[in-house]
Design an enzyme around this catalytic site. Structure first.
Site, PDB file in Angstrom:
ATOM      1  N   ARG A 158       0.836  -1.191   0.277  1.00  0.00           N
ATOM      2  CA  ARG A 158      -0.123  -0.150   0.060  1.00  0.00           C
ATOM      3  C   ARG A 158       0.908   1.214   0.111  1.00  0.00           C
ATOM      4  O   ARG A 158       2.113   1.260   0.165  1.00  0.00           O
ATOM      5  CB  ARG A 158      -1.011  -0.128   0.979  1.00  0.00           C
ATOM      6  CG  ARG A 158      -0.307  -0.340   2.643  1.00  0.00           C
ATOM      7  CD  ARG A 158      -0.440   0.267   3.719  1.00  0.00           C
ATOM      8  NE  ARG A 158      -0.332   1.439   3.671  1.00  0.00           N
ATOM      9  CZ  ARG A 158       0.684   2.619   3.598  1.00  0.00           C
ATOM     10  NH1 ARG A 158       1.899   2.071   3.873  1.00  0.00           N
ATOM     11  NH2 ARG A 158       0.394   3.830   3.616  1.00  0.00           N
ATOM     12  N   GLY A 159       0.100   2.446  -0.164  1.00  0.00           N
ATOM     13  CA  GLY A 159       0.797   3.759  -0.117  1.00  0.00           C
ATOM     14  C   GLY A 159       1.165   3.946  -1.837  1.00  0.00           C
ATOM     15  O   GLY A 159       1.705   3.062  -2.398  1.00  0.00           O
ATOM     16  N   ALA A 160       1.120   5.225  -2.027  1.00  0.00           N
ATOM     17  CA  ALA A 160       1.274   5.593  -3.551  1.00  0.00           C
ATOM     18  C   ALA A 160       2.427   4.999  -4.188  1.00  0.00           C
ATOM     19  O   ALA A 160       2.053   4.583  -5.139  1.00  0.00           O
ATOM     20  CB  ALA A 160       0.592   6.803  -3.716  1.00  0.00           C
ATOM     21  N   ARG A 187      -7.142  -0.498  -7.035  1.00  0.00           N
ATOM     22  CA  ARG A 187      -7.350   0.607  -6.141  1.00  0.00           C
ATOM     23  C   ARG A 187      -7.343   1.968  -6.938  1.00  0.00           C
ATOM     24  O   ARG A 187      -6.330   2.157  -7.648  1.00  0.00           O
ATOM     25  CB  ARG A 187      -5.965   0.700  -5.245  1.00  0.00           C
ATOM     26  CG  ARG A 187      -6.092  -0.514  -4.128  1.00  0.00           C
ATOM     27  CD  ARG A 187      -5.294  -0.005  -2.741  1.00  0.00           C
ATOM     28  NE  ARG A 187      -6.042   0.782  -2.034  1.00  0.00           N
ATOM     29  CZ  ARG A 187      -5.730   1.341  -0.969  1.00  0.00           C
ATOM     30  NH1 ARG A 187      -4.221   0.991  -0.608  1.00  0.00           N
ATOM     31  NH2 ARG A 187      -6.449   1.989   0.030  1.00  0.00           N
ATOM     32  N   ASP A 189      -2.279  10.576  -2.558  1.00  0.00           N
ATOM     33  CA  ASP A 189      -2.520   9.486  -3.540  1.00  0.00           C
ATOM     34  C   ASP A 189      -2.740   9.978  -4.882  1.00  0.00           C
ATOM     35  O   ASP A 189      -2.529   9.292  -5.870  1.00  0.00           O
ATOM     36  CB  ASP A 189      -3.743   8.647  -2.741  1.00  0.00           C
ATOM     37  CG  ASP A 189      -3.240   7.848  -1.698  1.00  0.00           C
ATOM     38  OD1 ASP A 189      -3.363   8.450  -0.670  1.00  0.00           O
ATOM     39  OD2 ASP A 189      -2.855   6.613  -1.956  1.00  0.00           O
ATOM     40  N   ASN A 244      -5.793  12.183  -0.246  1.00  0.00           N
ATOM     41  CA  ASN A 244      -4.934  11.370   0.664  1.00  0.00           C
ATOM     42  C   ASN A 244      -5.949  10.562   1.574  1.00  0.00           C
ATOM     43  O   ASN A 244      -6.923  10.950   1.532  1.00  0.00           O
ATOM     44  CB  ASN A 244      -4.036  12.281   1.599  1.00  0.00           C
ATOM     45  CG  ASN A 244      -2.575  11.553   1.980  1.00  0.00           C
ATOM     46  OD1 ASN A 244      -2.194  10.695   1.602  1.00  0.00           O
ATOM     47  ND2 ASN A 244      -2.703  11.593   3.527  1.00  0.00           N
ATOM     48  N   LYS A 245      -5.303   9.955   2.616  1.00  0.00           N
ATOM     49  CA  LYS A 245      -5.850   9.142   3.421  1.00  0.00           C
ATOM     50  C   LYS A 245      -7.278   9.800   4.015  1.00  0.00           C
ATOM     51  O   LYS A 245      -6.934  10.986   4.534  1.00  0.00           O
ATOM     52  CB  LYS A 245      -5.089   8.406   4.660  1.00  0.00           C
ATOM     53  CG  LYS A 245      -5.544   7.454   5.632  1.00  0.00           C
ATOM     54  CD  LYS A 245      -6.601   6.209   5.165  1.00  0.00           C
ATOM     55  CE  LYS A 245      -5.683   5.509   4.015  1.00  0.00           C
ATOM     56  NZ  LYS A 245      -6.627   4.634   3.276  1.00  0.00           N
TER      57      LYS A 245
END
Ligand code: MRU
Length: 350
Positions: free
Chosen positions: A49-51, A92, A238, A247-248
């Site tokens: 995970r994470g861009a 995603r 993201d 973003n989150k």
């Protein structure tokens, strides 16, 4: 402490190796994908995970699909890899880097004339994406470090660290570089409900590097700002559109509170995270499953039948952002993201 590596390609066995982030901080385990289907599951479950890490996963995923393909004509081979890549891309939708990594390797493959050449080119391009990501994070870190004063407490949300990139990190890269430059930085990390990337991952990787980190629940941030305990906020992204930073979920709340308390709110993101033509209203925000919200530590927390909402990301209008740190420069208001300088190796996406 040895540099943390999040995701890499094992060329001798043609598999993608990665830290299974669902298991941290309880256990540190390396898992492997041998098919693009397995990679899709790892991405959907947030093991990867994470861009920027999704960009790497997309690039390595295409290389994996290409190298394991048994097709005999170039047309069949390429359309098979492309179909697999499309499938992966849909896992995603909000983070732009996944599709960016996929497209970069597919474009490189299209310049070749044979299956053998395309397989080699796919891997070498994916490896280049990984190498560049490490360099990009350092550049973001060095530029962003100039924004943080000495003796500063920085609030961050989710995980934009080594665990979200190939190494070093974007928002945490800025913090690491500021500390490396001799600044005294303390980090407050929001736990980041529902999946606790802040508490589980950011706290783990900063503590591993002996960086001063304290975890708070997401709802405590406003009060700490009010009491003057936060000097700056820095988060990753993201997707950066022409009008907002995705973003989150929870990021927008911190940006609003930071604005109210006149605290700088910074975003750190590579150019590959920019969506030069997109606007907030064009973007699909991933809606995740009920269980992530309706249970905690394996126990039910919401009565059966009561609906939940679980958007994975939110959008922060650029008007709330003090600066966006990229590898090619620092942007500030009035934002015109089309002025962002793309690194030479990027395929133009404008
Ligand atoms: O759902 P996640 O854990 O993939 O969300 C990650 C984030 O929102 C990060 O802040 C973002 O990807 C930037 S990572 C450098």
């Amino acid at each position: 402490m040895e540099q943390l590596k999040t995701l890499w390609y094992e060329a001798d066995t043609d598999c993608i190796a990665y830290i299974d982030e669902t298991l941290l901080p309880v256990s540190f385990e390396i898992a492997r994908c041998t098919t693009i289907g397995e990679l899709g599951i790892a991405i959907k479950t947030l093991a990867i995970r994470g861009a920027p890490a999704l960009g790497l996963a997309g690039a390595f995923g295409v290389a994996l699909a290409a190298r394991r393909s048994g097709e005999t004509t170039f047309e069949q081979f390429y359309s098979r890899v492309q179909a697999d890549a499309n499938q992966l891309s849909s896992t995603r939708p909000t983070a732009v880097n996944l599709t960016w990594g996929i497209q970069r390797v597919l474009s490189r493959m299209r310049t070749t004339g044979s299956i053998h050449e395309a397989k080699e080119a796919a891997l070498s391009e994916a490896l280049a994406v990984a190498r560049e990501d490490a360099i990009i994070c350092r550049k973001i870190g060095e530029q962003g470090a100039t924004l943080l004063p000495d003796r500063c407490t920085v609030l961050t949300h989710c995980n934009a660290g080594a665990l979200a990139c190939s190494e070093w990190g974007t928002a945490l890269g800025v913090i690491r570089s500021a500390i490396a430059a001799g600044k005294d930085i303390r980090v407050i990390v929001c736990e980041t409900r529902p999946l606790l990337q802040g508490a589980r991952l950011t706290a783990w990787e900063l503590d591993r590097d002996d960086i001063d980190v304290t975890v708070i629940t997401d709802s405590m941030a406003a009060q700490l700002m009010r009491k003057g305990e936060i000097g700056s906020v820095i988060v990753g992204a993201d997707r950066v559109t022409r009008d907002a930073v995705f973003n989150k979920i929870g990021t927008y709340m911190h940006a609003v509170c930071a604005k109210y308390h006149a605290i700088p709110f910074y975003v750190a993101a590579p150019v590959s995270t920019f969506d030069f033509n997109g606007m907030e209203h064009d973007i699909v925000v991933e809606e995740r499953g009920r269980d992530e919200v309706a249970s905690l530590y394996g126990r039910k927390t919401i009565p059966d039948g009561v609906p939940v909402k679980n958007p994975g990301f939110d959008a922060t209008p650029l008007a709330l952002v003090s600066a966006i740190v990229t590898e090619t420069g620092i942007l500030s208001a009035p934002y015109d993201i089309r002025q962002v300088i793309e690194p030479a190796e990027n395929t133009s996406r404008r």
